[in-house]
Design a protein around this motif. Structure first.
Motif, short mmCIF file in Angstrom:
data_model
loop_
_atom_site.label_atom_id
_atom_site.label_comp_id
_atom_site.label_asym_id
_atom_site.label_seq_id
_atom_site.Cartn_x
_atom_site.Cartn_y
_atom_site.Cartn_z
N PHE A 293 0.88 -1.17 0.00
CA PHE A 293 0.00 0.00 0.00
C PHE A 293 0.92 1.22 0.00
CE2 PHE A 293 -3.03 2.83 2.61
CZ PHE A 293 -3.71 3.25 1.48
N PRO A 294 1.15 1.79 -1.20
CA PRO A 294 2.10 2.90 -1.28
C PRO A 294 1.40 4.24 -1.12
CG PRO A 294 1.46 2.21 -3.49
CD PRO A 294 0.61 1.41 -2.52
N GLY A 295 2.10 5.20 -0.58
CA GLY A 295 1.52 6.54 -0.45
C GLY A 295 2.51 7.48 0.18
N LEU B 268 -8.83 1.59 5.34
CA LEU B 268 -8.54 0.81 4.14
C LEU B 268 -7.62 -0.38 4.45
CD1 LEU B 268 -9.43 1.82 1.21
CD2 LEU B 268 -7.00 2.05 0.81
N ASP C 7 -10.27 10.09 -8.25
CA ASP C 7 -9.34 9.04 -7.84
C ASP C 7 -9.34 7.93 -8.90
OD1 ASP C 7 -8.46 10.05 -5.45
OD2 ASP C 7 -9.59 8.70 -4.16
N SER D 155 -13.67 3.66 -0.65
CA SER D 155 -13.67 4.28 0.67
C SER D 155 -15.05 4.19 1.32
CB SER D 155 -13.27 5.74 0.46
OG SER D 155 -13.47 6.46 1.60
P1 ADP Z 1 -0.40 9.65 -2.74
O1 ADP Z 1 0.69 10.59 -2.40
O2 ADP Z 1 0.01 8.45 -3.53
O3 ADP Z 1 -1.68 10.29 -3.23
P2 ADP Z 1 -1.79 9.28 -0.29
O4 ADP Z 1 -1.07 9.07 1.00
O5 ADP Z 1 -2.50 10.57 -0.44
O6 ADP Z 1 -0.71 9.01 -1.35
O7 ADP Z 1 -2.82 8.11 -0.58
C1 ADP Z 1 -2.45 6.77 -0.68
C2 ADP Z 1 -3.66 5.93 -1.08
O8 ADP Z 1 -4.67 6.07 -0.08
C3 ADP Z 1 -4.35 6.32 -2.39
O9 ADP Z 1 -4.76 5.12 -3.04
C4 ADP Z 1 -5.56 7.07 -1.97
O10 ADP Z 1 -6.61 6.95 -2.91
C5 ADP Z 1 -5.92 6.36 -0.69
N1 ADP Z 1 -6.67 7.22 0.21
C6 ADP Z 1 -6.33 8.46 0.62
N2 ADP Z 1 -7.28 8.95 1.44
C7 ADP Z 1 -8.23 8.00 1.55
C8 ADP Z 1 -9.49 7.92 2.23
N3 ADP Z 1 -9.95 8.93 2.94
N4 ADP Z 1 -10.22 6.79 2.11
C9 ADP Z 1 -9.75 5.76 1.35
N5 ADP Z 1 -8.60 5.78 0.66
C10 ADP Z 1 -7.85 6.88 0.76
#
Ligand code: ADP
Length: 163
Positions: free
Chosen positions: A11-13, A25, A99, A124
């Motif tokens: 799960f990257p972010g 999530l 998204d 979500s």
């Molecule tokens: P990035 O910099 O890749 O956008 P994020 O940290 O913002 O990284 O998000 C990482 C993942 O988490 C993405 O797939 C995003 O769609 C998901 N995400 C972010 N906020 C939420 C939320 N409130 N509910 C569900 N998924 C989320």
């Protein structure tokens, strides 16, 4: 892929910072995967509000009781990190149509360059679909209360910091 193989996902972010949306999530995906690497992707061109160390510490803290979760970080392509940790799946969240549009392209590209890495999407929960790290950062910069949007360990830490 051997079907007896462990189902490992990344799960990257940026998690700048991690929100209740991310946590929900990962907890839901824990019912699907044997192991999930929640990993911070480092983009040297990007400015972050919180240091890598702070963000990693928060991830460690938040998922300390979830034995399926491991925390990591990487530079470069996400699919290379997947290879490194032997993950055949990427986990991403979908909050809305924007998204979807963005994620669809990335997922198709990753499937080609990542040797069939499959992206699995979870929609979500309505209670979290309005939450984004971007909005949370704006509220923090304006000295607002983010306790409704981030895990309590983070809001408590922010509240004890001098602004
Ligand atoms: P990035 O910099 O890749 O956008 P994020 O940290 O913002 O990284 O998000 C990482 C993942 O988490 C993405 O797939 C995003 O769609 C998901 N995400 C972010 N906020 C939420 C939320 N409130 N509910 C569900 N998924 C989320």
């Amino acid at each position: 892929m051997n079907t007896n193989q462990q189902k490992i996902a990344v799960f990257p972010g940026s998690f700048d910072p991690i929100t209740k949306g991310h946590v929900d999530l990962v907890n839901r995906a824990s019912q699907v995967f044997d192991k999930i690497y929640v990993a911070i992707g480092i983009n040297s061109q990007k400015k972050y509000l919180f240091s890598l160390e702070e963000r990693l510490n928060w991830l460690q803290d938040v998922f300390a009781n979830n034995e399926k979760v491991a925390i990591g970080h990487f530079e470069g392509l996400t699919v290379n990190y997947c290879k490194e940790v032997n993950a055949h799946f990427l986990l991403r969240g979908l909050r809305n149509a924007s998204d979807f549009d963005y994620e669809k392209t990335i997922s198709q590209l990753n499937s080609i360059i990542g040797d069939n890495v499959e992206t699995v999407f979870l929609i979500s929960k309505p209670a979290y679909s309005h939450i984004s790290s971007t909005i949370v950062r704006e509220i923090i910069k304006g000295n607002g209360d983010v306790s409704a949007f981030v895990p309590s360990t983070i809001s408590e830490e922010l509240n004890t910091k001098p602004s």
